[in-house]
Design an enzyme around this catalytic site. Structure first.
Site, PDB file in Angstrom:
ATOM      1  N   TRP A 562       0.817  -1.201   0.000  1.00  0.00           N
ATOM      2  CA  TRP A 562       0.000   0.000   0.000  1.00  0.00           C
ATOM      3  C   TRP A 562       0.858   1.261   0.000  1.00  0.00           C
ATOM      4  O   TRP A 562       0.425   2.330   0.397  1.00  0.00           O
ATOM      5  CB  TRP A 562      -1.012  -0.041   1.164  1.00  0.00           C
ATOM      6  CG  TRP A 562      -2.061  -1.109   0.941  1.00  0.00           C
ATOM      7  CD1 TRP A 562      -2.127  -1.972  -0.119  1.00  0.00           C
ATOM      8  CD2 TRP A 562      -3.182  -1.431   1.773  1.00  0.00           C
ATOM      9  NE1 TRP A 562      -3.216  -2.814   0.011  1.00  0.00           N
ATOM     10  CE2 TRP A 562      -3.878  -2.497   1.162  1.00  0.00           C
ATOM     11  CE3 TRP A 562      -3.664  -0.923   2.984  1.00  0.00           C
ATOM     12  CZ2 TRP A 562      -5.033  -3.061   1.712  1.00  0.00           C
ATOM     13  CZ3 TRP A 562      -4.812  -1.486   3.534  1.00  0.00           C
ATOM     14  CH2 TRP A 562      -5.494  -2.541   2.900  1.00  0.00           C
ATOM     15  N   HIS A 695     -19.698  -3.804   6.568  1.00  0.00           N
ATOM     16  CA  HIS A 695     -19.861  -2.899   5.431  1.00  0.00           C
ATOM     17  C   HIS A 695     -21.297  -2.434   5.293  1.00  0.00           C
ATOM     18  O   HIS A 695     -21.601  -1.560   4.488  1.00  0.00           O
ATOM     19  CB  HIS A 695     -19.393  -3.585   4.143  1.00  0.00           C
ATOM     20  CG  HIS A 695     -17.983  -4.074   4.240  1.00  0.00           C
ATOM     21  ND1 HIS A 695     -17.674  -5.341   4.694  1.00  0.00           N
ATOM     22  CD2 HIS A 695     -16.807  -3.453   4.005  1.00  0.00           C
ATOM     23  CE1 HIS A 695     -16.357  -5.476   4.701  1.00  0.00           C
ATOM     24  NE2 HIS A 695     -15.813  -4.349   4.299  1.00  0.00           N
ATOM     25  N   CYS A 727     -14.491  -7.146   9.795  1.00  0.00           N
ATOM     26  CA  CYS A 727     -13.390  -6.192   9.611  1.00  0.00           C
ATOM     27  C   CYS A 727     -13.497  -5.142  10.711  1.00  0.00           C
ATOM     28  O   CYS A 727     -14.347  -5.258  11.591  1.00  0.00           O
ATOM     29  CB  CYS A 727     -13.499  -5.556   8.215  1.00  0.00           C
ATOM     30  SG  CYS A 727     -11.985  -4.706   7.686  1.00  0.00           S
TER      31      CYS A 727
END
Ligand code: GLN
Ligand code: ZN
Length: 756
Positions: A562, A695, A727
């Site tokens: 990243w 999400h 997550c």
């Protein structure tokens, strides 16, 4: 004559003008006409930059309001039926509905563009999909460019890549649509030829993958029917060497071929040896995926070599791939350290490099004497700079002995020790690390940056937040609490800012998807950790609870992928340096009394090389890096890892080889289907299949989480299972997180009672 060419330019604007305009259009604060005008202004600016730099082939239709694949879908009229499109030209409302969904219709799927961090909108295809030219965008932009005195080279996603990246919605093979799609491509080419276009750039990046016999056949069919319309085609490949597709790519009847000589370094000789007479070779010499200055002398060597073989008229100089993947202009980096800055080139600077290589190839080195001197100086500076080369890191790297990669006991023997040490129940509950990033947190961070809040005040605000988060977890009975990560803006940046060898840009924005841009950290030198990074926060959090506080780190592979990485040493080397720095942190956390440490590795899968042949060597160093970061602790200390997905079927061996004591993964959206990989392989260690889809704003009920856990126990040993969300919770609100976690703890309790 050797020509300077480009394959694509970042569209977002040096000050992210396109992002802001598009978002304002969505908010309704500017009109469609205004957005369209801003788009035209950006194109004009970028074309002029390229023209003034001396680029002979300037890409057109590389611009998009959202994504170039979506533009292709619009051009081909492949709008999925649920958008109730009238069938005329695809309008803005339909275009953005496909990209983002609207009140009544969900968006099309989005996924990563090869191994970049750019995301494209996935074409949805069925046997009934009809194709016909449905936007004027490419033709209008060609006209627009010509009116500005620019010689346009329109860019299209080639038919085989377009179909191959599409997703069949009814089981038909997307390639079966080839015969339907080719006539439309032909019409597009004919129209472009009528506009006086000489060259079209046909992007076929799937030639960088291992392709099937059907795809190979599709290439032959497609390009046999696309030539001969009065327009010349540059078949454009990038992101990898052609490898097994070399003969195919060279044999297709296109007038030019572009190859990536950065990612695909080393393929020049073999391509040159097979070049058919008359075909032009476009050399991808300037890295489109990184921010380092080009070594002009090295590039010149390759260019001369090609010219010797093919003659000047058959060689073009180009970036390795579209410049979409790098930031726009280093001129805007006014606050960056001057030496670091002198090593870099953004898109605007890369254009100049392309032109310089072209000039020198054509007219000799003296034509670019000054640029060459500068480039040589940078090469020398980077090779010797003590800011890059840290003897302490190098000597540590030279001494990496095998035991550093192993916990002292195997998992089967660590496990009972950890059980006793931690005293956790069956189905232990935990979270992935972050808790809601509230307005308070963001305001405190902004105030610290602005200088209106001092460090003491900021620390106090964060501690207050940690106190709340820990108290809440204690209250609801979460077995393994976390501190909530309030102090982290971003999981890579937070660590990068504290590591030596990393730097940050002020304006190095790169489009990730639609209007979302990211500013990747830059790894420029040997990486080390001058001081502990998370120990104070974690120990403070631990002081608030008797339960084992989980320490939270970003793993070496994710820290690498990243970021923009250095190009002067292999990625594996950089990754292990980061791993050593993290190892120091892991050991310090343990010494400070932290008994469970999670090392997040969401990027491990996306780092997979495009060619399968290269997977093993990648996975080897990726696994070694993780283990190097994790193996410094006692057997009693538990190492967790987390990944935001669970499509592991093809890399399950590597996932197990990480030897984390526990892994949490995303499974709730697929209703645990994704756990199958773990049964076929029989994953030996502990595992937390996410039971709560973070999400979505929906609060999962106790029952539905129990149902998921019931599914999990059909494929896993109950003693293996952790209970956690999918997550981190940072994007959710407390009003969602509280009831969801209360329910999650209840669900775990129900399972525990059953299996006691
Ligand atoms: N620990 C991180 C968090 O909870 C993990 C984020 C991620 O997996 N992308 O936010
Ligand atoms: Zn995640």
């Amino acid at each position: 004559m050797v020509l300077a060419t480009n394959l694509g330019f970042p569209r977002i604007g040096a000050k992210r003008e396109l992002k802001f305009a598009t978002e304002n259009f969505w908010k309704g604060t500017i009109s469609e006409a205004e957005l369209v005008q801003i788009g035209a202004d950006i194109r004009c600016t970028h074309w002029m930059m390229q023209k003034e730099a001396g680029i002979a082939h300037i890409p057109v239709n590389d611009f998009a309001f959202y994504d170039q694949m979506l533009d292709m879908t619009a051009l081909l009229g492949a709008v999925p039926p649920r958008y109730k499109w009238s069938g005329d030209a695809v309008d803005m409302a339909t275009y953005f509905a496909m990209a983002r969904g609207n009140a009544t219709t969900p968006a099309m799927e989005m996924t990563k563009w090869f191994d970049t961090n750019y995301h494209y909108i996935v074409p949805e295809l069925t046997a009934a999909t009809q194709f016909r030219i449905s936007t004027r965008k490419i033709f209008d932009e060609v006209a627009e460019a010509k009116a500005l005195g620019v010689m346009p080279r329109p860019v299209l996603i080639g038919p085989v890549t377009y179909l191959s990246l599409g997703k069949s919605k009814d089981g038909t093979s997307p390639l079966d649509l080839l015969s339907k799609i080719l006539p439309v491509y032909r019409q597009i080419l004919i129209k472009l030829a009528e506009q006086g276009v000489e060259w079209v750039q046909m992007d076929e990046p799937i030639l960088a993958l291992d392709i099937s016999a059907a795809q190979e056949a599709a290439f032959r069919t497609a390009y046999a029917t696309l030539v001969g319309f009065g327009i010349k085609i540059c078949l454009t490949t990038y992101f990898e060497k052609l490898s097994a597709n070399e003969d195919l790519a060279l044999g297709l009847p296109t007038e030019a071929l572009h190859i990536d000589l950065r990612r695909g370094a080393g393929q020049l000789d073999s391509v040159l040896a097979k070049m058919p007479a008359d075909k032009i070779l476009s050399l991808g010499l300037v890295d489109g995926r990184n921010i380092w200055r080009n070594n002009l002398r090295a590039s010149l060597g390759l260019a001369h070599h090609a010219v010797d073989k093919l003659g000047a008229d058959r060689v073009w100089i180009a970036p390795s791939c579209s410049l979409l993947h790098c930031p726009i202009d280093l001129a805007h980096e006014v606050r960056m350290d001057p030496q670091l800055r002198s090593w870099m080139a953004y898109a605007a600077q890369k254009l100049k490099e392309i032109v310089a290589i072209t000039k020198a190839t054509q007219n000799g080195e003296s034509a670019i004497a000054e640029a060459l001197t500068e480039s040589d100086a940078v090469v020398k500076d980077r090779a010797t700079s003590p800011r890059i080369h840290d003897p302490a890191v190098k000597s540590r790297m030279a001494k990496l002995s095998p035991h550093l990669f192993h916990r002292s006991l195997p998992f089967s023997e660590r496990r009972p020790l950890q059980r006793t040490a931690l005293g956790l129940p069956l189905f232990p509950t935990t979270t992935i690390g972050s808790f809601p990033q509230t307005k308070n947190i963001r305001e405190a961070r902004a105030a610290l940056k602005k200088g209106t809040l001092d460090l003491t005040g900021y620390d106090a605000a964060m501690k207050e937040e940690i106190k709340t988060v820990v108290a809440f977890q204690d209250e609801i009975g979460l077995d393994v609490p976390v501190h909530g990560e309030p102090e982290r803006n971003d999981m890579v940046e937070y660590f990068g800012e504290q590591l030596k060898g990393y730097t940050f840009s002020q304006n190095g924005w790169v489009q990730s998807y639609g209007t979302r841009c990211v500013k990747p950290p830059i790894i420029f030198g040997d990486v080390s950790r001058p001081a502990p990074m998370t120990v104070a926060w974690s120990s403070y959090a631990q002081s608030l609870t008797p339960r084992p506080m989980k320490g939270m780190l970003t793993g070496p592979i994710t820290m690498l992928f990243w970021s923009f990485v250095r190009d002067d040493q292999p990625k594996s080397e950089t990754c292990k340096q980061i791993a050593l720095a993290l190892r120091d942190e892991v050991v310090d956390l343990e010494a400070a009394g932290i008994r469970i440490i999670q090392i997040d590795e969401p990027a491990i899968r996306e780092g997979l090389p495009l060619h399968r042949d290269d997977w093993d060597s990648y996975l080897k160093w990726a696994v070694e890096s993780f283990r190097l970061s994790a193996s410094g602790v006692r057997n009693e200390t538990q190492i967790h890892t987390h990944m935001c997905y669970s499509e592991f079927n093809d890399i399950m061996g590597a996932i197990a080889a990480l030897d984390a004591d526990s892994i949490s993964i995303e499974t709730s959206r697929s209703q645990m289907e994704l756990l199958e990989a773990f049964t076929e392989f029989h994953y030996p260690n502990e595992i937390g299949p996410g039971v709560y889809d973070i999400h979505s704003p929906r609060i999962p009920s106790v029952d539905e989480m129990v149902v998921l856990l019931e599914k999990a126990v059909t494929v896993l040993d109950p003693a293996q299972i952790w209970v956690n969300p999918d997550c981190g919770l940072k994007t959710r609100g407390w009003d969602e997180v509280k009831p969801a976690l209360v329910n999650m703890v209840k669900a775990a309790q129900i399972m525990r009672d059953r299996f006691r």
